[in-house]
Design a protein around this motif. Structure first.
Motif, PDB file in Angstrom:
ATOM      1  N   GLY A   1      24.196   8.778   7.299  1.00  0.00           N
ATOM      2  CA  GLY A   1      23.208   9.381   8.024  1.00  0.00           C
ATOM      3  C   GLY A   1      22.044   9.170   7.480  1.00  0.00           C
ATOM      4  N   CYS A   2      21.935   9.008   6.184  1.00  0.00           N
ATOM      5  CA  CYS A   2      20.823   9.009   5.331  1.00  0.00           C
ATOM      6  C   CYS A   2      19.990   7.570   4.970  1.00  0.00           C
ATOM      7  CB  CYS A   2      20.716   9.615   3.933  1.00  0.00           C
ATOM      8  SG  CYS A   2      21.046  11.463   4.104  1.00  0.00           S
ATOM      9  N   VAL A   3      19.835   7.040   6.156  1.00  0.00           N
ATOM     10  CA  VAL A   3      19.422   5.459   6.212  1.00  0.00           C
ATOM     11  C   VAL A   3      18.026   5.165   5.923  1.00  0.00           C
ATOM     12  CG1 VAL A   3      21.207   4.891   7.735  1.00  0.00           C
ATOM     13  CG2 VAL A   3      19.133   5.619   8.664  1.00  0.00           C
ATOM     14  N   ASP A   4      17.630   4.086   5.461  1.00  0.00           N
ATOM     15  CA  ASP A   4      16.413   3.562   5.398  1.00  0.00           C
ATOM     16  C   ASP A   4      15.829   2.797   6.698  1.00  0.00           C
ATOM     17  OD1 ASP A   4      14.023   3.057   4.008  1.00  0.00           O
ATOM     18  OD2 ASP A   4      14.678   2.224   2.508  1.00  0.00           O
ATOM     19  N   LYS A   5      14.871   2.134   6.514  1.00  0.00           N
ATOM     20  CA  LYS A   5      14.377   1.167   7.621  1.00  0.00           C
ATOM     21  C   LYS A   5      13.735   0.153   7.079  1.00  0.00           C
ATOM     22  CE  LYS A   5      14.046   4.281  11.635  1.00  0.00           C
ATOM     23  NZ  LYS A   5      15.022   3.390  12.266  1.00  0.00           N
ATOM     24  N   THR A   6      13.860  -1.179   7.607  1.00  0.00           N
ATOM     25  CA  THR A   6      13.016  -2.413   6.951  1.00  0.00           C
ATOM     26  C   THR A   6      11.752  -2.239   7.427  1.00  0.00           C
ATOM     27  OG1 THR A   6      14.026  -3.703   8.650  1.00  0.00           O
ATOM     28  CG2 THR A   6      15.434  -3.697   6.693  1.00  0.00           C
ATOM     29  N   PRO A   7      11.077  -2.697   6.801  1.00  0.00           N
ATOM     30  CA  PRO A   7       9.527  -2.972   7.099  1.00  0.00           C
ATOM     31  C   PRO A   7       9.359  -3.926   8.260  1.00  0.00           C
ATOM     32  CG  PRO A   7       9.962  -4.210   4.969  1.00  0.00           C
ATOM     33  CD  PRO A   7      11.207  -3.362   5.400  1.00  0.00           C
ATOM     34  N   ILE A   8       8.516  -3.596   9.021  1.00  0.00           N
ATOM     35  CA  ILE A   8       8.217  -4.529  10.234  1.00  0.00           C
ATOM     36  C   ILE A   8       8.888  -4.607  11.141  1.00  0.00           C
ATOM     37  CG2 ILE A   8       7.283  -6.874  10.949  1.00  0.00           C
ATOM     38  CD1 ILE A   8       6.395  -7.235   7.873  1.00  0.00           C
ATOM     39  N   THR A   9      10.303  -4.903  10.882  1.00  0.00           N
ATOM     40  CA  THR A   9      11.495  -5.128  12.082  1.00  0.00           C
ATOM     41  C   THR A   9      11.952  -3.702  12.233  1.00  0.00           C
ATOM     42  OG1 THR A   9      13.238  -5.295  10.444  1.00  0.00           O
ATOM     43  CG2 THR A   9      12.091  -7.302  11.395  1.00  0.00           C
ATOM     44  N   GLY A  10      11.838  -2.524  11.477  1.00  0.00           N
ATOM     45  CA  GLY A  10      12.172  -1.133  11.630  1.00  0.00           C
ATOM     46  C   GLY A  10      13.583  -1.091  11.806  1.00  0.00           C
ATOM     47  N   ARG A  11      14.637  -2.153  11.312  1.00  0.00           N
ATOM     48  CA  ARG A  11      16.007  -1.937  11.446  1.00  0.00           C
ATOM     49  C   ARG A  11      16.455  -0.920  10.496  1.00  0.00           C
ATOM     50  NH1 ARG A  11      19.994  -4.019   8.402  1.00  0.00           N
ATOM     51  NH2 ARG A  11      18.592  -5.377   7.459  1.00  0.00           N
ATOM     52  N   SER A  12      17.600  -0.036  10.861  1.00  0.00           N
ATOM     53  CA  SER A  12      18.067   0.801  10.256  1.00  0.00           C
ATOM     54  C   SER A  12      18.989   0.224   9.102  1.00  0.00           C
ATOM     55  CB  SER A  12      18.830   2.221  10.894  1.00  0.00           C
ATOM     56  OG  SER A  12      17.986   2.815  11.726  1.00  0.00           O
ATOM     57  N   GLN A  13      18.902   0.915   7.833  1.00  0.00           N
ATOM     58  CA  GLN A  13      19.897  -0.051   6.821  1.00  0.00           C
ATOM     59  C   GLN A  13      20.501   1.037   6.033  1.00  0.00           C
ATOM     60  OE1 GLN A  13      16.219  -1.506   3.963  1.00  0.00           O
ATOM     61  NE2 GLN A  13      17.723  -2.806   4.642  1.00  0.00           N
ATOM     62  N   VAL A  14      21.652   0.863   5.437  1.00  0.00           N
ATOM     63  CA  VAL A  14      22.242   1.863   4.487  1.00  0.00           C
ATOM     64  C   VAL A  14      22.032   1.156   3.232  1.00  0.00           C
ATOM     65  CG1 VAL A  14      24.325   2.855   3.828  1.00  0.00           C
ATOM     66  CG2 VAL A  14      24.011   2.749   6.216  1.00  0.00           C
ATOM     67  N   VAL A  15      21.507   1.680   2.170  1.00  0.00           N
ATOM     68  CA  VAL A  15      21.382   1.279   0.766  1.00  0.00           C
ATOM     69  C   VAL A  15      21.713   2.421  -0.171  1.00  0.00           C
ATOM     70  CG1 VAL A  15      19.851   0.387  -0.867  1.00  0.00           C
ATOM     71  CG2 VAL A  15      19.506  -0.436   1.422  1.00  0.00           C
ATOM     72  N   PHE A  16      22.454   2.163  -1.073  1.00  0.00           N
ATOM     73  CA  PHE A  16      22.989   3.017  -1.950  1.00  0.00           C
ATOM     74  C   PHE A  16      22.208   3.019  -3.266  1.00  0.00           C
ATOM     75  CE2 PHE A  16      26.880   2.764   0.291  1.00  0.00           C
ATOM     76  CZ  PHE A  16      26.969   3.773   1.177  1.00  0.00           C
ATOM     77  N   ILE A  17      21.588   1.985  -3.497  1.00  0.00           N
ATOM     78  CA  ILE A  17      20.813   1.633  -4.800  1.00  0.00           C
ATOM     79  C   ILE A  17      19.470   2.150  -4.658  1.00  0.00           C
ATOM     80  CG2 ILE A  17      20.287  -0.227  -6.570  1.00  0.00           C
ATOM     81  CD1 ILE A  17      22.503  -1.784  -5.248  1.00  0.00           C
ATOM     82  N   SER A  18      18.976   2.775  -5.540  1.00  0.00           N
ATOM     83  CA  SER A  18      17.562   3.362  -5.320  1.00  0.00           C
ATOM     84  C   SER A  18      16.563   2.065  -5.656  1.00  0.00           C
ATOM     85  CB  SER A  18      17.257   4.314  -6.574  1.00  0.00           C
ATOM     86  OG  SER A  18      17.144   3.667  -7.717  1.00  0.00           O
ATOM     87  N   ALA A  19      15.276   2.137  -5.265  1.00  0.00           N
ATOM     88  CA  ALA A  19      14.308   1.254  -5.289  1.00  0.00           C
ATOM     89  C   ALA A  19      13.991   0.991  -6.809  1.00  0.00           C
ATOM     90  CB  ALA A  19      13.150   1.670  -4.612  1.00  0.00           C
ATOM     91  N   GLU A  20      13.992   1.930  -7.384  1.00  0.00           N
ATOM     92  CA  GLU A  20      13.857   1.972  -8.950  1.00  0.00           C
ATOM     93  C   GLU A  20      14.828   0.861  -9.672  1.00  0.00           C
ATOM     94  OE1 GLU A  20      13.627   4.742  -7.343  1.00  0.00           O
ATOM     95  OE2 GLU A  20      11.519   5.042  -7.378  1.00  0.00           O
ATOM     96  N   GLN A  21      16.055   1.542  -9.344  1.00  0.00           N
ATOM     97  CA  GLN A  21      17.205   0.485  -9.939  1.00  0.00           C
ATOM     98  C   GLN A  21      17.226  -0.767  -9.595  1.00  0.00           C
ATOM     99  OE1 GLN A  21      20.299   3.039  -8.331  1.00  0.00           O
ATOM    100  NE2 GLN A  21      20.980   3.584 -10.299  1.00  0.00           N
ATOM    101  N   GLU A  22      16.853  -1.217  -8.407  1.00  0.00           N
ATOM    102  CA  GLU A  22      16.809  -2.627  -7.743  1.00  0.00           C
ATOM    103  C   GLU A  22      15.594  -3.329  -8.320  1.00  0.00           C
ATOM    104  OE1 GLU A  22      16.550  -4.736  -3.171  1.00  0.00           O
ATOM    105  OE2 GLU A  22      15.624  -2.768  -3.687  1.00  0.00           O
ATOM    106  N   ARG A  23      14.364  -2.625  -8.851  1.00  0.00           N
ATOM    107  CA  ARG A  23      13.288  -3.376  -9.484  1.00  0.00           C
ATOM    108  C   ARG A  23      13.620  -3.480 -10.875  1.00  0.00           C
ATOM    109  NH1 ARG A  23      10.175   0.372  -6.381  1.00  0.00           N
ATOM    110  NH2 ARG A  23       9.615   1.613  -8.157  1.00  0.00           N
ATOM    111  N   ALA A  24      14.334  -2.956 -11.589  1.00  0.00           N
ATOM    112  CA  ALA A  24      14.761  -3.124 -12.774  1.00  0.00           C
ATOM    113  C   ALA A  24      15.832  -4.112 -12.987  1.00  0.00           C
ATOM    114  CB  ALA A  24      15.507  -1.630 -13.277  1.00  0.00           C
TER     115      ALA A  24
END
Length: 251
Positions: A17-40
């Motif tokens: 239920g804690c979903v994110d949204k993609t930029p521009i398209t606004g699609r709901s998405q499920v991501v378990f990895i933090s943005a910081e971890q992904e950038r690393a």
């Protein structure tokens, strides 16, 4: 250990239920990895890649890549990204963008991109994958798939152990063809849509996106069978991009 994995599966479903949204398209998405971890991860992979890559010595083309990249990066509006753009001496017709804004273009694709607008098509598409967090999303869905298979094995081991091997074979084949490949294709279509939007915001001619993909189709020769591919069929892709260009061009 088994129960820990079951608890992990349950936890995954609780946080769906804690979903994110993609930029521009606004699609709901499920991501378990933090943005910081992904950038690393992106930074680490990029530095490792550069150790064995051959940077192009063509100063004019390298500057061209950076100029186009800077415009698209500005349109992407991601101040948390540390953008870098490199042209790599390689005949592959390829380009990619790692999380955090690490963009690589291979010299092989320059023959396919007939002008800056077509090169912007490629770079915008790859940057779109990164800002939409497609890699992290796919990793998260693979975690869910693995967790569900573990849970299914536990249940079958208790109720019908003789069917365990059949279950694993069918589940692996079914999720690969039924979920992961179509999901990869949906990411490609979404990256096309986001990329064309970024192109327009950066001041490039979005009509050239159609011409670029027509060039790619010609360069690839025999079309692939879409069902068994992570990328869309060329004709389907060109059709959708044409529709997107027409729609975005009206705005």
């Amino acid at each position: 250990m088994i129960f820990n994995k079951i608890y992990l599966v349950i936890f995954m479903f609780l946080v769906v239920g804690c979903v994110d949204k993609t930029p521009i398209t606004g699609r709901s998405q499920v991501v378990f990895i933090s943005a910081e971890q992904e950038r690393a991860l992106g930074e680490s992979s990029y530095r490792e890649f550069l150790k064995n890559a051959k940077l192009s010595t063509d100063a004019a083309q390298s500057a061209r890549i950076k100029k186009i990249g800077d415009k698209i990066a500005q349109a992407a509006q991601r101040p948390d990204f540390e953008w870098e753009f490199n042209l790599i001496e390689d005949e592959q017709i390829n380009a990619f963008c790692l999380p955090g804004g690490k963009v690589v273009v291979y010299t092989g694709i320059l023959a396919i991109t007939k002008n800056d607008d077509q090169l912007a098509t490629v770079m915008s598409h790859e940057i779109a994958h990164a800002i939409a967090r497609h890699g992290a999303e796919r990793m998260s869905h693979q975690q869910i798939s693995s967790g569900l298979q573990t849970l299914g094995n536990v249940l079958i081991s208790v109720t019908a152990p003789e069917y365990k091997n059949i279950f694993n074979t069918a589940y692996g084949y079914g999720t690969h063809l039924g979920v992961m490949l179509p999901y990869s294709r949906s990411h490609e279509y979404e990256a096309d849509a986001i990329g064309i939007y970024l192109m327009k915001q950066a001041g490039y001619d979005i009509n050239e996106a159609v011409k670029f993909w027509e060039n790619m189709k010609q360069a690839k020769g025999k079309p692939q069978v879409e069902f068994f591919s992570t990328h869309p069929n060329d004709d389907n892709r060109i059709k959708k991009i044409s529709e997107l260009v027409e729609e975005i061009g009206k705005k």
